[in-house]
Design a protein around this motif. Structure first.
Motif, short mmCIF file in Angstrom:
data_model
loop_
_atom_site.label_atom_id
_atom_site.label_comp_id
_atom_site.label_asym_id
_atom_site.label_seq_id
_atom_site.Cartn_x
_atom_site.Cartn_y
_atom_site.Cartn_z
N GLY A 131 1.83 5.70 -7.05
CA GLY A 131 0.61 5.56 -7.83
C GLY A 131 -0.25 6.81 -7.85
O GLY A 131 -0.05 7.73 -7.07
N ASP A 132 -1.16 6.83 -8.78
CA ASP A 132 -2.12 7.92 -8.95
C ASP A 132 -3.48 7.33 -9.27
O ASP A 132 -3.58 6.20 -9.74
N ILE A 133 -4.49 8.11 -9.07
CA ILE A 133 -5.83 7.76 -9.53
C ILE A 133 -6.11 8.65 -10.74
O ILE A 133 -6.01 9.87 -10.67
N ASP A 134 -6.44 8.01 -11.84
CA ASP A 134 -6.64 8.69 -13.11
C ASP A 134 -8.11 8.65 -13.51
O ASP A 134 -8.77 7.63 -13.34
N HIS A 135 -8.62 9.74 -14.04
CA HIS A 135 -9.95 9.74 -14.65
C HIS A 135 -9.80 9.14 -16.04
O HIS A 135 -8.99 9.64 -16.83
N TRP B 271 0.84 -1.20 0.00
CA TRP B 271 0.00 0.00 0.00
C TRP B 271 0.88 1.25 0.00
O TRP B 271 0.65 2.17 -0.76
N ASP B 272 1.91 1.25 0.83
CA ASP B 272 2.81 2.39 0.86
C ASP B 272 3.47 2.61 -0.49
O ASP B 272 3.66 3.74 -0.92
N ASP B 273 3.83 1.51 -1.17
CA ASP B 273 4.44 1.64 -2.49
C ASP B 273 3.47 2.31 -3.46
O ASP B 273 3.86 3.17 -4.23
N PHE B 274 2.19 1.91 -3.43
CA PHE B 274 1.23 2.51 -4.34
C PHE B 274 1.03 3.99 -4.01
O PHE B 274 1.02 4.83 -4.89
N VAL C 78 -3.26 4.02 -11.56
CA VAL C 78 -2.20 3.99 -12.57
C VAL C 78 -0.90 4.48 -11.93
O VAL C 78 -0.90 5.02 -10.84
N SER C 79 0.19 4.33 -12.67
CA SER C 79 1.46 4.88 -12.19
C SER C 79 1.43 6.40 -12.34
O SER C 79 0.72 6.93 -13.20
#
Length: 127
Positions: free
Chosen positions: A18-22, A11-14, A58-59
């Protein structure tokens, strides 16, 4: 199985990478008809959680590369095997929200769809 709890650090890695993309970027939605919506409708669009295709994990790199582009200028360039799914999800979100497609975008979608025989698009209209 709780995948995040049972794999320490994931979770920490994400969160760090990570990002949340529309799926259909906010600016693209605006250009495709959201500018005619009420403020409440735009807020609903920005935070919509009732369709897994709308907001996608997404990344950060991928999200920055895509930015507010539509399929005329960005279509999963690093992963051709995901193009059909990406296109189907784009179309589903646009149709679900009754967003328009300009002629260049429609032509790009048709060109990509040729690579995707048998791909189905399921639309979940948004109330």
């Amino acid at each position: 199985m709780n995948s995040w709890a049972e794999r320490p650090g994931r979770w920490d890695d994400f969160v760090a990478k990570g990002d949340i993309d529309h799926m259909v970027p906010l600016a693209e939605a605006w250009d495709s008809g959201a500018k005619q919506w009420t403020k409440q409708r735009r807020v609903e669009y920005a935070n919509y959680l009732d369709d897994d295709r709308h907001l996608v994990a997404v990344s950060q790199r991928s999200n920055r590369q895509k930015s507010d582009q539509d399929v005329t200028t960005w279509i999963v360039p690093d992963n051709p095997s995901q193009r059909c799914r990406y296109l189907a999800d784009q179309v589903a979100v646009k149709l679900g929200w009754d967003l328009s497609v300009d002629p260049a975008e429609q032509a790009a979608m048709r060109d990509i769809a040729v690579e995707c025989p048998g791909t189905e698009v399921t639309v979940n209209p948004v109330p």
